[in-house]
Design a protein around this motif. Sequence first.
Motif, PDB file in Angstrom:
ATOM      1  N   ARG A  70      40.500  71.550  31.594  1.00  0.00           N
ATOM      2  CA  ARG A  70      40.596  71.476  30.136  1.00  0.00           C
ATOM      3  C   ARG A  70      41.810  70.644  29.733  1.00  0.00           C
ATOM      4  NH1 ARG A  70      43.157  73.109  25.957  1.00  0.00           N
ATOM      5  NH2 ARG A  70      44.649  74.284  27.171  1.00  0.00           N
ATOM      6  N   GLU A  71      42.926  70.849  30.391  1.00  0.00           N
ATOM      7  CA  GLU A  71      44.141  70.112  30.076  1.00  0.00           C
ATOM      8  C   GLU A  71      43.977  68.617  30.347  1.00  0.00           C
ATOM      9  OE1 GLU A  71      47.165  72.068  32.353  1.00  0.00           O
ATOM     10  OE2 GLU A  71      47.081  73.877  31.098  1.00  0.00           O
ATOM     11  N   ILE A  72      43.272  68.269  31.402  1.00  0.00           N
ATOM     12  CA  ILE A  72      43.012  66.858  31.722  1.00  0.00           C
ATOM     13  C   ILE A  72      42.210  66.214  30.600  1.00  0.00           C
ATOM     14  CG2 ILE A  72      41.693  65.337  33.263  1.00  0.00           C
ATOM     15  CD1 ILE A  72      42.517  67.258  35.557  1.00  0.00           C
ATOM     16  N   LEU A  73      41.214  66.920  30.101  1.00  0.00           N
ATOM     17  CA  LEU A  73      40.398  66.370  29.028  1.00  0.00           C
ATOM     18  C   LEU A  73      41.177  66.279  27.723  1.00  0.00           C
ATOM     19  CD1 LEU A  73      37.163  66.414  30.186  1.00  0.00           C
ATOM     20  CD2 LEU A  73      37.126  66.267  27.729  1.00  0.00           C
ATOM     21  N   VAL A  74      42.027  67.239  27.435  1.00  0.00           N
ATOM     22  CA  VAL A  74      42.875  67.162  26.236  1.00  0.00           C
ATOM     23  C   VAL A  74      43.793  65.944  26.339  1.00  0.00           C
ATOM     24  CG1 VAL A  74      44.765  68.289  24.996  1.00  0.00           C
ATOM     25  CG2 VAL A  74      42.761  69.605  25.648  1.00  0.00           C
ATOM     26  N   SER A  75      44.332  65.699  27.522  1.00  0.00           N
ATOM     27  CA  SER A  75      45.189  64.539  27.742  1.00  0.00           C
ATOM     28  C   SER A  75      44.410  63.237  27.513  1.00  0.00           C
ATOM     29  CB  SER A  75      45.763  64.578  29.152  1.00  0.00           C
ATOM     30  OG  SER A  75      46.493  63.422  29.416  1.00  0.00           O
ATOM     31  N   PHE A  76      43.171  63.178  27.988  1.00  0.00           N
ATOM     32  CA  PHE A  76      42.336  61.997  27.780  1.00  0.00           C
ATOM     33  C   PHE A  76      42.062  61.783  26.289  1.00  0.00           C
ATOM     34  CE2 PHE A  76      38.039  60.319  27.080  1.00  0.00           C
ATOM     35  CZ  PHE A  76      38.229  59.034  27.569  1.00  0.00           C
ATOM     36  N   ARG A  77      41.757  62.847  25.586  1.00  0.00           N
ATOM     37  CA  ARG A  77      41.516  62.754  24.146  1.00  0.00           C
ATOM     38  C   ARG A  77      42.759  62.232  23.436  1.00  0.00           C
ATOM     39  NH1 ARG A  77      42.804  65.457  19.903  1.00  0.00           N
ATOM     40  NH2 ARG A  77      41.467  65.537  18.079  1.00  0.00           N
ATOM     41  N   ASN A  78      43.931  62.738  23.828  1.00  0.00           N
ATOM     42  CA  ASN A  78      45.181  62.273  23.226  1.00  0.00           C
ATOM     43  C   ASN A  78      45.447  60.803  23.558  1.00  0.00           C
ATOM     44  OD1 ASN A  78      45.599  64.780  22.089  1.00  0.00           O
ATOM     45  ND2 ASN A  78      46.927  65.485  23.745  1.00  0.00           N
ATOM     46  N   THR A  79      45.107  60.382  24.763  1.00  0.00           N
ATOM     47  CA  THR A  79      45.241  58.973  25.146  1.00  0.00           C
ATOM     48  C   THR A  79      44.332  58.105  24.286  1.00  0.00           C
ATOM     49  OG1 THR A  79      45.805  59.573  27.413  1.00  0.00           O
ATOM     50  CG2 THR A  79      45.021  57.324  27.058  1.00  0.00           C
ATOM     51  N   THR A  80      43.134  58.588  24.017  1.00  0.00           N
ATOM     52  CA  THR A  80      42.203  57.866  23.151  1.00  0.00           C
ATOM     53  C   THR A  80      42.820  57.668  21.772  1.00  0.00           C
ATOM     54  OG1 THR A  80      40.300  58.775  24.338  1.00  0.00           O
ATOM     55  CG2 THR A  80      39.892  57.916  22.127  1.00  0.00           C
ATOM     56  N   ILE A  81      43.390  58.720  21.219  1.00  0.00           N
ATOM     57  CA  ILE A  81      44.008  58.628  19.896  1.00  0.00           C
ATOM     58  C   ILE A  81      45.224  57.703  19.929  1.00  0.00           C
ATOM     59  CG2 ILE A  81      45.229  59.967  18.129  1.00  0.00           C
ATOM     60  CD1 ILE A  81      43.268  62.282  18.812  1.00  0.00           C
ATOM     61  N   GLU A  82      46.016  57.753  20.987  1.00  0.00           N
ATOM     62  CA  GLU A  82      47.171  56.854  21.121  1.00  0.00           C
ATOM     63  C   GLU A  82      46.730  55.394  21.170  1.00  0.00           C
ATOM     64  OE1 GLU A  82      49.438  58.041  24.537  1.00  0.00           O
ATOM     65  OE2 GLU A  82      49.812  60.034  23.704  1.00  0.00           O
ATOM     66  N   ASN A  83      45.657  55.111  21.903  1.00  0.00           N
ATOM     67  CA  ASN A  83      45.149  53.741  21.965  1.00  0.00           C
ATOM     68  C   ASN A  83      44.699  53.259  20.594  1.00  0.00           C
ATOM     69  OD1 ASN A  83      45.577  53.197  24.682  1.00  0.00           O
ATOM     70  ND2 ASN A  83      43.611  54.031  25.291  1.00  0.00           N
ATOM     71  N   ILE A  84      44.070  54.137  19.848  1.00  0.00           N
ATOM     72  CA  ILE A  84      43.644  53.778  18.498  1.00  0.00           C
ATOM     73  C   ILE A  84      44.866  53.491  17.632  1.00  0.00           C
ATOM     74  CG2 ILE A  84      42.583  54.693  16.396  1.00  0.00           C
ATOM     75  CD1 ILE A  84      40.619  56.181  18.290  1.00  0.00           C
ATOM     76  N   ASN A  85      45.879  54.333  17.738  1.00  0.00           N
ATOM     77  CA  ASN A  85      47.087  54.140  16.928  1.00  0.00           C
ATOM     78  C   ASN A  85      47.794  52.832  17.265  1.00  0.00           C
ATOM     79  OD1 ASN A  85      46.767  56.481  15.460  1.00  0.00           O
ATOM     80  ND2 ASN A  85      47.977  57.707  16.873  1.00  0.00           N
ATOM     81  N   LYS A  86      47.699  52.378  18.507  1.00  0.00           N
ATOM     82  CA  LYS A  86      48.336  51.129  18.919  1.00  0.00           C
ATOM     83  C   LYS A  86      47.529  49.904  18.490  1.00  0.00           C
ATOM     84  CE  LYS A  86      50.488  52.985  23.072  1.00  0.00           C
ATOM     85  NZ  LYS A  86      50.424  52.993  24.537  1.00  0.00           N
ATOM     86  N   GLN A  87      46.201  50.012  18.504  1.00  0.00           N
ATOM     87  CA  GLN A  87      45.372  48.820  18.349  1.00  0.00           C
ATOM     88  C   GLN A  87      44.703  48.658  16.990  1.00  0.00           C
ATOM     89  OE1 GLN A  87      42.661  48.359  21.581  1.00  0.00           O
ATOM     90  NE2 GLN A  87      44.278  48.234  23.094  1.00  0.00           N
ATOM     91  N   GLU A  88      44.538  49.745  16.263  1.00  0.00           N
ATOM     92  CA  GLU A  88      43.828  49.651  14.994  1.00  0.00           C
ATOM     93  C   GLU A  88      44.811  49.451  13.844  1.00  0.00           C
ATOM     94  OE1 GLU A  88      40.462  49.635  14.538  1.00  0.00           O
ATOM     95  OE2 GLU A  88      40.281  49.697  16.716  1.00  0.00           O
ATOM     96  N   LYS A  89      44.362  48.792  12.805  1.00  0.00           N
ATOM     97  CA  LYS A  89      45.178  48.597  11.609  1.00  0.00           C
ATOM     98  C   LYS A  89      45.324  49.931  10.871  1.00  0.00           C
ATOM     99  CE  LYS A  89      44.426  43.777  11.106  1.00  0.00           C
ATOM    100  NZ  LYS A  89      45.544  43.273  11.789  1.00  0.00           N
ATOM    101  N   TRP A  90      46.343  50.031  10.038  1.00  0.00           N
ATOM    102  CA  TRP A  90      46.673  51.300   9.383  1.00  0.00           C
ATOM    103  C   TRP A  90      45.519  51.849   8.565  1.00  0.00           C
ATOM    104  CZ3 TRP A  90      46.435  52.123   4.205  1.00  0.00           C
ATOM    105  CH2 TRP A  90      46.383  51.007   3.382  1.00  0.00           C
ATOM    106  N   TYR A  91      44.787  50.996   7.850  1.00  0.00           N
ATOM    107  CA  TYR A  91      43.701  51.489   7.005  1.00  0.00           C
ATOM    108  C   TYR A  91      42.534  52.013   7.845  1.00  0.00           C
ATOM    109  CZ  TYR A  91      42.264  46.629   7.716  1.00  0.00           C
ATOM    110  OH  TYR A  91      41.950  45.412   8.271  1.00  0.00           O
ATOM    111  N   ARG A  92      42.327  51.413   8.992  1.00  0.00           N
ATOM    112  CA  ARG A  92      41.270  51.900   9.903  1.00  0.00           C
ATOM    113  C   ARG A  92      41.675  53.249  10.498  1.00  0.00           C
ATOM    114  NH1 ARG A  92      36.108  52.146  11.341  1.00  0.00           N
ATOM    115  NH2 ARG A  92      35.741  51.746  13.519  1.00  0.00           N
ATOM    116  N   ARG A  93      42.952  53.385  10.888  1.00  0.00           N
ATOM    117  CA  ARG A  93      43.449  54.665  11.402  1.00  0.00           C
ATOM    118  C   ARG A  93      43.335  55.739  10.329  1.00  0.00           C
ATOM    119  NH1 ARG A  93      47.974  51.543  13.106  1.00  0.00           N
ATOM    120  NH2 ARG A  93      49.221  52.686  11.598  1.00  0.00           N
TER     121      ARG A  93
END
Length: 103
Positions: A70-93
Motif C-alpha cells: 500500500r505504501e509503495i502505491l501511495v508513493s507512486f501516486r504522490n510521484t504522479t502528482i509531483e510530475n504533474i506539478n513540475k510539468q503542467e501549467k498552473w491553470y491546468r494544475r
Amino acid sequence: DLHDAVAWIFADAMNILEKLGFDPGNGSMRQLTEPAEERFGEEYAKQLDKMITLNDRAMFSSRPMDETHREILVSFRNTTIENINKQEKWYRRFWLEWFRCLY
C-alpha cells in the motif's frame, strides 16, 4: 482490506493520468508505459509497470498483501502528482485539483 486499498489507490492514480490524456481504451494498462516514458521519463514508466503488476496482484491473486504494498502505491501516486506539478501549467494544475476534489 489491503487488496482493496491497493486497487483503489491505483485507480486514483490512473484517474489522474486519464485526465492528462493517458487512456488505454479497451486495451491493456501496460500500453500506457510508452507514453508515460515519453512524458515523465524512463524511471516513471518502470514504476508504472511495477504498479500495474501490483494492482493485478491485488485484483486477481489470493496471495496476501502487506502494508508495504500500500505504501509503495501511495508513493507512486504522490510521484504522479509531483510530475504533474513540475510539468503542467498552473491553470491546468488548478483544474486537475478542482476536478479531483469534486469527483
